[in-house]
Design a protein around this motif. Structure first.
Motif, short mmCIF file in Angstrom:
data_model
loop_
_atom_site.label_atom_id
_atom_site.label_comp_id
_atom_site.label_asym_id
_atom_site.label_seq_id
_atom_site.Cartn_x
_atom_site.Cartn_y
_atom_site.Cartn_z
N ALA A 19 -41.94 8.71 42.52
CA ALA A 19 -41.00 7.59 42.41
C ALA A 19 -40.37 7.55 41.02
CB ALA A 19 -41.71 6.28 42.71
N ILE A 22 -37.75 10.19 40.78
CA ILE A 22 -36.53 9.82 41.53
C ILE A 22 -35.72 8.80 40.74
CG2 ILE A 22 -35.71 8.60 43.59
CD1 ILE A 22 -38.07 9.93 45.10
N ARG A 23 -36.39 7.78 40.22
CA ARG A 23 -35.68 6.72 39.49
C ARG A 23 -35.09 7.21 38.18
NH1 ARG A 23 -40.32 3.27 41.54
NH2 ARG A 23 -39.39 2.06 43.25
N TYR A 27 -34.91 13.91 40.36
CA TYR A 27 -34.45 14.24 41.71
C TYR A 27 -33.30 13.30 42.03
CZ TYR A 27 -38.91 16.72 42.29
OH TYR A 27 -39.99 17.57 42.16
N PRO A 29 -30.00 11.49 44.11
CA PRO A 29 -29.76 11.03 45.47
C PRO A 29 -29.22 12.14 46.36
CG PRO A 29 -28.98 9.40 43.91
CD PRO A 29 -29.37 10.61 43.10
N GLU A 31 -30.75 14.86 47.11
CA GLU A 31 -31.38 16.15 46.79
C GLU A 31 -32.66 16.32 47.59
OE1 GLU A 31 -33.32 18.48 42.91
OE2 GLU A 31 -32.11 16.66 42.63
N LEU A 33 -36.46 17.36 48.14
CA LEU A 33 -37.69 17.55 47.37
C LEU A 33 -38.24 18.95 47.67
CD1 LEU A 33 -39.60 14.16 47.76
CD2 LEU A 33 -38.02 14.86 45.96
N LEU A 57 -43.48 6.43 49.87
CA LEU A 57 -42.11 6.51 49.33
C LEU A 57 -41.08 6.21 50.41
CD1 LEU A 57 -42.35 9.68 47.05
CD2 LEU A 57 -42.45 7.28 46.36
N LEU A 62 -37.26 5.17 49.24
CA LEU A 62 -36.86 6.09 48.17
C LEU A 62 -36.56 7.48 48.71
CD1 LEU A 62 -39.34 5.09 45.32
CD2 LEU A 62 -36.88 4.67 45.41
N ILE A 63 -37.11 7.82 49.86
CA ILE A 63 -36.89 9.13 50.45
C ILE A 63 -36.55 8.99 51.93
CG2 ILE A 63 -38.41 10.34 48.83
CD1 ILE A 63 -40.47 10.48 51.15
N THR A 71 -37.51 16.86 53.17
CA THR A 71 -37.59 15.51 52.61
C THR A 71 -36.52 15.38 51.54
OG1 THR A 71 -39.97 15.45 53.02
CG2 THR A 71 -39.08 13.84 51.48
N VAL A 73 -34.15 12.75 48.79
CA VAL A 73 -34.04 11.48 48.06
C VAL A 73 -33.00 10.63 48.77
CG1 VAL A 73 -33.46 10.38 45.87
CG2 VAL A 73 -34.64 12.59 45.89
#
Length: 251
Positions: A19, A22-23, A27, A29, A31, A33, A57, A62-63, A71, A73
């Motif tokens: 997380a 991501i934030r 990673y 938006p 993209e 994983l 997540l 978030l995913i 998976t 984002v």
């Protein structure tokens, strides 16, 4: 610490680390994983533990997990505001989002019975049908079909709706919209909209139907918008007076 508690601590730690990445933009938006086996090896845990972290997540939005693809984002969520009378594109731009409009079609056609009833048109009357797709974060998010009453429609038919909103075009033609009645309900993506939104038929969506009227209560626009459920959330500010929301069972 029990084995069960230790297991929970591990997957929560993995979820927190992913997380944070991501934030922070590590990673981006949209993209993908790394593959699950690669991630589980890098964290030194089993696939089952990793999948619990990914489930957390996903619950936090978030995913997005796409069977057979991987998976990804999740894109930032658009807020569908209920406290103002603006066009959808203007609403999203006001929130700072970059929105691209693609005009799929425009033509003057005989209004279907439902549209004629909403716009209070005589049987057999024609109206302008304007079909658009809204793209956000590099992908289609909203399919919108608007029917505009004539003669108002005749003054705006040739406007560039990739750059100008429908409400702005009407205002430029001297038509002042004053109020709208809107219903938003959950639904499933139909085949026609699926072709434009590039998502499987049956995906969860929000369906908005809105009828906009002028100062003298003449209905001028009937809108039907299909919004990907993974791309938008409904948000509003509540006060003691002002906005009125009615909640009811869908039929």
């Amino acid at each position: 610490m029990t084995a069960e508690a230790g297991h929970e601590a591990r997957y929560r730690a993995i979820a927190a680390d992913l997380a944070a990445k991501i934030r922070s933009g590590h990673y981006a938006p949209g993209e993908a994983l790394p593959p699950q086996r690669e991630l589980s090896a890098s964290y030194g845990v089993t696939l089952m533990t990793l999948r619990q972290a990914l489930r957390q997540l996903s619950d936090e939005r978030l995913i997005v997990q796409r069977p057979g693809k991987g998976t990804f984002v999740a894109p930032p969520h658009l807020a569908y505001q209920l406290d103002s009378l603006r066009s959808l594109a203007d609403d999203l731009r006001k929130q700072g989002h970059d929105v691209r409009t693609v005009v799929v079609g425009r033509a003057v056609r005989r209004a279907p019975a439902r549209i004629a009833a909403e716009l209070r048109l005589p049987p057999g009357e024609s109206a302008l049908r304007l079909e658009r797709v809204r793209e956000f974060a590099g992908r289609p998010a909203v399919h919108q079909v608007s029917w505009v009453r004539r003669p108002m429609a005749d003054h705006i038919r040739d406007r560039d709706f990739t750059e100008v909103s429908l409400y702005t075009a009407l205002a430029d033609a001297g038509v002042a919209v004053a109020r709208a009645s809107e219903v938003v309900r959950p639904g499933l993506l139909d085949a026609a909209a699926a072709r434009h939104l590039l998502e499987p038929e049956g995906s969860p969506v929000l369906v908005s139907t809105r009828v906009t009227a002028t100062l003298d209560a003449t209905p001028v626009v009937s809108d039907h918008a299909t919004i990907l459920g993974s791309m938008m959330e409904i948000r509003t500010e509540r006060a003691a007076t002002g906005l009125s929301l009615t909640w009811g069972a869908t039929t």
